[in-house]
Design a protein around this motif. Sequence first.
Motif, PDB file in Angstrom:
ATOM      1  N   LEU A 124       0.823  -1.198   0.000  1.00 26.96           N
ATOM      2  CA  LEU A 124       0.000   0.000   0.000  1.00 26.96           C
ATOM      3  C   LEU A 124       0.863   1.257   0.000  1.00 26.96           C
ATOM      4  O   LEU A 124       0.592   2.229  -0.740  1.00 26.96           O
ATOM      5  CB  LEU A 124      -0.935  -0.017   1.211  1.00 26.96           C
ATOM      6  N   ARG A 125       1.900   1.278   0.795  1.00 26.44           N
ATOM      7  CA  ARG A 125       2.788   2.442   0.824  1.00 26.44           C
ATOM      8  C   ARG A 125       3.451   2.649  -0.550  1.00 26.44           C
ATOM      9  O   ARG A 125       3.633   3.784  -1.009  1.00 26.44           O
ATOM     10  CB  ARG A 125       3.848   2.273   1.903  1.00 26.44           C
ATOM     11  N   ALA A 126       3.815   1.523  -1.175  1.00 22.85           N
ATOM     12  CA  ALA A 126       4.457   1.644  -2.490  1.00 22.85           C
ATOM     13  C   ALA A 126       3.469   2.182  -3.524  1.00 22.85           C
ATOM     14  O   ALA A 126       3.817   3.061  -4.339  1.00 22.85           O
ATOM     15  CB  ALA A 126       5.008   0.288  -2.924  1.00 22.85           C
ATOM     16  N   TYR A 127       2.228   1.669  -3.529  1.00 18.82           N
ATOM     17  CA  TYR A 127       1.237   2.148  -4.486  1.00 18.82           C
ATOM     18  C   TYR A 127       0.881   3.617  -4.227  1.00 18.82           C
ATOM     19  O   TYR A 127       0.632   4.395  -5.161  1.00 18.82           O
ATOM     20  CB  TYR A 127      -0.037   1.293  -4.409  1.00 18.82           C
ATOM     21  N   ALA A 128       0.850   4.015  -2.952  1.00 21.45           N
ATOM     22  CA  ALA A 128       0.437   5.385  -2.611  1.00 21.45           C
ATOM     23  C   ALA A 128       1.462   6.411  -3.064  1.00 21.45           C
ATOM     24  O   ALA A 128       1.135   7.599  -3.241  1.00 21.45           O
ATOM     25  CB  ALA A 128       0.213   5.493  -1.106  1.00 21.45           C
ATOM     26  N   VAL A 129       2.709   5.992  -3.258  1.00 23.71           N
ATOM     27  CA  VAL A 129       3.726   6.931  -3.733  1.00 23.71           C
ATOM     28  C   VAL A 129       3.357   7.457  -5.110  1.00 23.71           C
ATOM     29  O   VAL A 129       3.613   8.633  -5.454  1.00 23.71           O
ATOM     30  CB  VAL A 129       5.114   6.256  -3.742  1.00 23.71           C
ATOM     31  N   ASP A 130       2.738   6.612  -5.910  1.00 27.64           N
ATOM     32  CA  ASP A 130       2.332   7.031  -7.261  1.00 27.64           C
ATOM     33  C   ASP A 130       1.033   7.814  -7.237  1.00 27.64           C
ATOM     34  O   ASP A 130       0.501   8.158  -8.312  1.00 27.64           O
ATOM     35  CB  ASP A 130       2.154   5.794  -8.153  1.00 27.64           C
ATOM     36  N   GLY A 131       0.504   8.113  -6.072  1.00 30.73           N
ATOM     37  CA  GLY A 131      -0.765   8.804  -5.983  1.00 30.73           C
ATOM     38  C   GLY A 131      -1.909   7.814  -6.054  1.00 30.73           C
ATOM     39  O   GLY A 131      -1.741   6.600  -5.932  1.00 30.73           O
ATOM     40  N   GLY A 132      -3.074   8.310  -6.278  1.00 25.85           N
ATOM     41  CA  GLY A 132      -4.222   7.431  -6.352  1.00 25.85           C
ATOM     42  C   GLY A 132      -5.159   7.645  -5.192  1.00 25.85           C
ATOM     43  O   GLY A 132      -4.747   7.942  -4.069  1.00 25.85           O
ATOM     44  N   SER A 133      -6.437   7.473  -5.503  1.00 29.32           N
ATOM     45  CA  SER A 133      -7.468   7.628  -4.478  1.00 29.32           C
ATOM     46  C   SER A 133      -7.565   6.362  -3.643  1.00 29.32           C
ATOM     47  O   SER A 133      -7.003   5.313  -3.992  1.00 29.32           O
ATOM     48  CB  SER A 133      -8.812   7.903  -5.158  1.00 29.32           C
ATOM     49  N   PRO A 134      -8.316   6.394  -2.492  1.00 23.36           N
ATOM     50  CA  PRO A 134      -8.470   5.192  -1.677  1.00 23.36           C
ATOM     51  C   PRO A 134      -9.068   4.011  -2.450  1.00 23.36           C
ATOM     52  O   PRO A 134      -8.615   2.877  -2.294  1.00 23.36           O
ATOM     53  CB  PRO A 134      -9.390   5.669  -0.554  1.00 23.36           C
ATOM     54  N   GLY A 135     -10.065   4.265  -3.315  1.00 23.72           N
ATOM     55  CA  GLY A 135     -10.650   3.169  -4.075  1.00 23.72           C
ATOM     56  C   GLY A 135      -9.642   2.558  -5.020  1.00 23.72           C
ATOM     57  O   GLY A 135      -9.589   1.322  -5.170  1.00 23.72           O
ATOM     58  N   ARG A 136      -8.837   3.408  -5.667  1.00 24.82           N
ATOM     59  CA  ARG A 136      -7.830   2.883  -6.584  1.00 24.82           C
ATOM     60  C   ARG A 136      -6.775   2.091  -5.838  1.00 24.82           C
ATOM     61  O   ARG A 136      -6.328   1.034  -6.297  1.00 24.82           O
ATOM     62  CB  ARG A 136      -7.179   4.051  -7.335  1.00 24.82           C
ATOM     63  N   LEU A 137      -6.377   2.549  -4.691  1.00 28.77           N
ATOM     64  CA  LEU A 137      -5.372   1.811  -3.903  1.00 28.77           C
ATOM     65  C   LEU A 137      -5.913   0.450  -3.453  1.00 28.77           C
ATOM     66  O   LEU A 137      -5.189  -0.555  -3.493  1.00 28.77           O
ATOM     67  CB  LEU A 137      -4.955   2.645  -2.688  1.00 28.77           C
ATOM     68  N   LEU A 138      -7.165   0.402  -3.016  1.00 27.37           N
ATOM     69  CA  LEU A 138      -7.751  -0.885  -2.592  1.00 27.37           C
ATOM     70  C   LEU A 138      -7.883  -1.835  -3.771  1.00 27.37           C
ATOM     71  O   LEU A 138      -7.704  -3.062  -3.621  1.00 27.37           O
ATOM     72  CB  LEU A 138      -9.117  -0.650  -1.943  1.00 27.37           C
ATOM     73  N   THR A 139      -8.201  -1.296  -4.964  1.00 24.49           N
ATOM     74  CA  THR A 139      -8.305  -2.163  -6.140  1.00 24.49           C
ATOM     75  C   THR A 139      -6.964  -2.800  -6.450  1.00 24.49           C
ATOM     76  O   THR A 139      -6.872  -3.999  -6.764  1.00 24.49           O
ATOM     77  CB  THR A 139      -8.803  -1.354  -7.340  1.00 24.49           C
TER      78      THR A 139
END
Length: 577
Positions: A412-427
């Motif tokens: 999750l931390r790695a994906y969040a570096v690229d930005g993205g909303s909560p729904g996109r991160l959970l997907t």
Amino acid sequence: MTRTWQITDVTEAAGARIAAARLAAACGVPALERSRLAATLGAQLRLCLTKGGAWRLTLTTGPADGAGAESGEYVLHAVVTPSPDAAAAGEPPWRVTVPCPEPAPESAAGTAADDAAGLAEALLGADEDTALVLERLSEQEDLVEFHREELHQTNQGVVALHAELDAAGRAQREAFAAERKARTEAENARRRLTFLADASAVLTASLDHHEIVRRLPELLVPEYAASVDVWLFEQDDGTAGPAHPAAAVVAARTGRPQYAAPHPGGLPGVQDQPPSALDPERPALCIPLPTRQAPLGVVTLSPPGERWDPDDAVMLVELTRRASIAIDHAQRYQHNRDIAETLQRALLTDLPSPAGLGLAARYLPATHGLNIGGDWYDAFRQPDGGVITVVGDVTGHGLRAAVMMSQLRTALRAYAVDGGSPGRLLTRLHTFLHHLQPDLFATAVIARFHPDEPTLTWAAAGHPPPVLRTPDGRVRILDDKPGAMLGIPLQQEIADHSVPLAPGSTLALYTDGLVERRAQGIDPGIERLAEALGSFATPRLESDLEGSADELLRPLLSDSERDDDVCLLLCHLRGPA
């Protein structure tokens, strides 16, 4: 009919005897009775001749007394009386009566024959009667011999029967004694097995080895031991401790039970040793606490009486073995729990302190099993200045769930570096988990705060809904349609949800361990959480968010037993100073 004979010498006596025999034969008297009459009469006549004097024999035949001739009952009366002038005058007469089948004929001889032919004929007749009597006597003797043999056989049978009855009685008594002994042994065995099962349940119920060591003497004293000493090797820290019997040292070295006493114990599976120098008069049973590698220690017991019953000693050895397993499991559990707590603390990082946003988190492990699970919380900044807060729960418990939780947090931390909303991160987390661990699933809720946006963006995947408290004290459960659990074999795009967010608002993210109870479900728990959060005043949340988190947990976790981990993350948007 009456006939009379005078008897003064032996010739007249013989003639009278012959006449009586002939008359009896004429009256149809059977030979046996006739011979008996002749013999009895002859003996009496000899007695009379011995006394001397003149005697008179009177023979009378006729109907029986009280019966007429037509009745057919006749008798022969013989009476011997002394003459009035005899020396034996006054002596009572001698009488004998013989039943006769028929009356005496008139032609019956009235006098005894005195010629040689008559005497010879009478002698031969007497011999015939005697022969018949002897024949009858022989038959009677044979019959007597037959009955004697039968009686002997019967006596032998009775003796044998008595012997058999005595043997049967003895066997029955032995069987009764054996049955009583077997019943007593069975009852004692049942008592020992019941005690062993109950004591084992008590010892294995605890995961604290100190508690197990404390309970062991309570179980054995006073029924099976007068005293119990548990020597655990790990407790030896190099300092001087209590002295132990030499037999305990031998038991520790060999791994076999030892019995130290002045006399051999004869206990099965136990080796005899000399009496202990610490207390020579007191027997001691030293049983090692075995494990696969080496004994954990030695249990030393003294008998409740003079010595132990061999079966009791076998039971004590088995109970000690089970206690050793319980202590070993408890020590292993304690060791693994310490490792788990260390790992859990390492996985739960410190929260950041972003400007304008207060964060407070609480994590409570389940009270059963290892204190490690798949619940987690996290908060971190994104490159655009937003703050991501997340609470998640990996299915299962233990090290595997904790490792998977760590991987999800890192992803999750790695994906969040690229930005993205909560729904996109959970997907993206859903796809990651499905390909990485197809048999593991997780739930999560992500909320995003941004200082330049007056809204809260959030998304959930199979997770309990967030609870939002507005500055005016109203509480809202954010139960907009969530996505499915992460990792299920289903393609999904998890949607974002937004809600206006004013300064002074507080958001509660949590796992189901906080609100779900088996008997009530999860909805009543969420309502209690919303009610508890609404009871706080905004100044209290502004000034002491950490204390508010503790106070919020207190009414929701009033029960001391927790079947699942509890995770709570409070996010408070601070108002203007």
